[in-house]
Write an enzyme that holds these catalytic residues in place. Sequence first.
Site, short mmCIF file in Angstrom:
data_model
loop_
_atom_site.label_atom_id
_atom_site.label_comp_id
_atom_site.label_asym_id
_atom_site.label_seq_id
_atom_site.Cartn_x
_atom_site.Cartn_y
_atom_site.Cartn_z
N ASN A 1 -1.65 -2.98 13.96
CA ASN A 1 -2.46 -3.70 12.99
C ASN A 1 -3.61 -4.72 13.76
O ASN A 1 -4.56 -5.12 13.02
CB ASN A 1 -1.50 -4.70 12.23
CG ASN A 1 -0.95 -3.77 11.18
OD1 ASN A 1 -1.60 -3.43 10.23
ND2 ASN A 1 0.33 -3.66 11.41
N THR B 1 0.93 -1.24 0.08
CA THR B 1 -0.06 0.06 -0.04
C THR B 1 0.81 1.29 0.04
O THR B 1 1.13 1.88 1.00
CB THR B 1 -1.02 0.17 1.26
OG1 THR B 1 -1.66 -0.78 1.10
CG2 THR B 1 -1.79 1.58 0.99
#
Lengths: 395, 395
Positions: free
Chosen positions: A390, A185
Amino acid sequence: MIKKTNNHFYDNFEFNSVSAEIKYKNRDDFALIFSKKPCNAAAVFTKNLVKASPLKVSSANIKNKIRAVLVNSGNANAATGTQGMENALKLNQVLSEKLNIPSGSILQCSTGVIGIQLPVEKMINSLPALVEGKNPDKADFFSKAIMTTDTFNKISTYEFSHDNINYRVTGIAKGAGMIAPDMATLLAFILTDFPVSPDKMDTIFRAAADSTLNAITVDGDTSTNDTAILLSPENDSYFIDDNDLSLFREALTAVMSDLAYMLIKDAEGATKCVKISCINAKSENDARLCSRAIAQSMLVKTAIFGEDPNWGRIACAAGYSGADFNPDNISISFNNIVLLDKGSPLGHNIIEAEKVIKNSEYTITIDLNEGNFNWTFLTSDLSYDYVKINAEYTT
Amino acid sequence: MIKKTNNHFYDNFEFNSVSAEIKYKNRDDFALIFSKKPCNAAAVFTKNLVKASPLKVSSANIKNKIRAVLVNSGNANAATGTQGMENALKLNQVLSEKLNIPSGSILQCSTGVIGIQLPVEKMINSLPALVEGKNPDKADFFSKAIMTTDTFNKISTYEFSHDNINYRVTGIAKGAGMIAPDMATLLAFILTDFPVSPDKMDTIFRAAADSTLNAITVDGDTSTNDTAILLSPENDSYFIDDNDLSLFREALTAVMSDLAYMLIKDAEGATKCVKISCINAKSENDARLCSRAIAQSMLVKTAIFGEDPNWGRIACAAGYSGADFNPDNISISFNNIVLLDKGSPLGHNIIEAEKVIKNSEYTITIDLNEGNFNWTFLTSDLSYDYVKINAEYTT
């Protein structure tokens, strides 16, 4: 000679950002690059089979002359099915009308959570302000609006002179998590006023990406939205000879190297930025496989976080990397402190190595003693904060 | 029919363990399996190029008739150069004298820190006690002495009857970290009194390992010492027909499945044990690539830890796995709760999925809708404790 500069201003390129409240409040999350002249463009896209809708739009348009790049953070518009594509095309159409440019001249990038539809009405309502406020001075605003879990904006410019004319290359990127070889990303926008031959752009851009943006790793996950774009305005004539292109190549690689370094410095939860250098491999591919496996190993990354010069985990990762070498001949060092010398451990050097590994930046070198090919990966450590970021947030 | 039992006793096999203070204090770390009869053997070894010295010894001897397996924890004797091999051979020689068996009939396994020489004198001094105390009752002692960061010992036995004779298969393993496809720092010892044909042992053992020990992942790191061994005593005649072998195969797979399950339950820092099931793939390889990429993804593993049914990360990992499929046709579910239905997100099911993901065990299914091949991986989550264990301790 190329030179780093803080001047990111171009006559040709304009920038803007606004808050469309796509996910975040009280910050900009919707951003635009506008080019007064049509641009030649090159791009590197994710190799992930699951491609976001904006990436499909960009991929279809990349061979056209490009006038604008529309970017949003907070939502990846990936795995959003037919409606996701309709939303991307709707934004494209409205922007094309507002700017009075062909819809095929617009590239689009989205970054953020996967699987949620874009708040497309809010975004369309924000487009007039986004277009109206565009300005050559706002590269910094653009670079901040595209951030997700990034903690700082990433921008780098190098300048050089060729045939007595000054040129510049500017790179702007966002990263943070999901940074892996073959992109991640990661969105990167490289702008230049250098008239590089359209025929050579793609090759030059891919080569620069290979040793920079494709040579970094945070978690090994290749995302659905990775895009790096190079834009250079149309010109009456272009440089095509290698001699004329050499400073441009150098500046482009320097800019993308800076971005790669900043991406790892700002990796999710990272406390260390470590170069993993595999030297004297039989082939470039072996050197790459070996440095990549070490850079991606969770055991190596936790040892780096724990400041443990655990060269055994490094040898182990090299061993399963697929690179061909004789384990009895390898050497491993932390900066200039050798811990394994052609297969023999040098235990007395551990104390010196423990000093090196307390630094926030250093180099781990693995010498395969097989040939003369080298490759370097940049990696971060695996910390509690990586897990926290995360585990606790849907990104 | 096969049946699980707590009876791990064989007339033929004897076990023992002692403390040689290889690394740990106040616990056994040196262990022996002795077979009264010579055994036919099969083994699966690490594919890592960097192979530990004991593994090289075992690999050289595996085609011989086997009488003993010597195992230590606390030190892997890997990346220890010439001296490491000399140490392994020295232990082999002394044990062969003590047991009065050929040195070629001994298999050896070590597990623990890489790159440090074995305290070979202490180990040699411990060998007499290790040999003298051997006893058919001590399988549990053996299973405890081989542990490293394991929090519980792993042993499983199944029994079955064939031609009115009762047979058993017993498996003992250690794992905890560095558990990856193609083995890992995983030692597994499978014993049986079933007279399986020596010609078929290897194939049967590899097939069982493939769907069990090779279908689990903790951190994706394949270690230097992985070894799984199957021992079956010599006999006057052997079963060779598939009909005669079917219950043995079943029991062997059940034992190794139990071990695989226990290895993931006890993965370093793990709070979850999750089945990643890829169904309806075009090929078995696609199903395996896809389930493995999801099982290994750090982003999926942190989401599992954070109890976030983040199916976007699952689709993303499938996308870069190398498996061939159409992203618009895939479905993803948590147990029976579908979150992505042939490419369309079912947002209203999120609350039900959030309930599923709070369990300590559940199944994530990704349906590729391409063919009829399935594969399942077992994985753990990535927790703060994984980082702690691997950052703070040299393993």
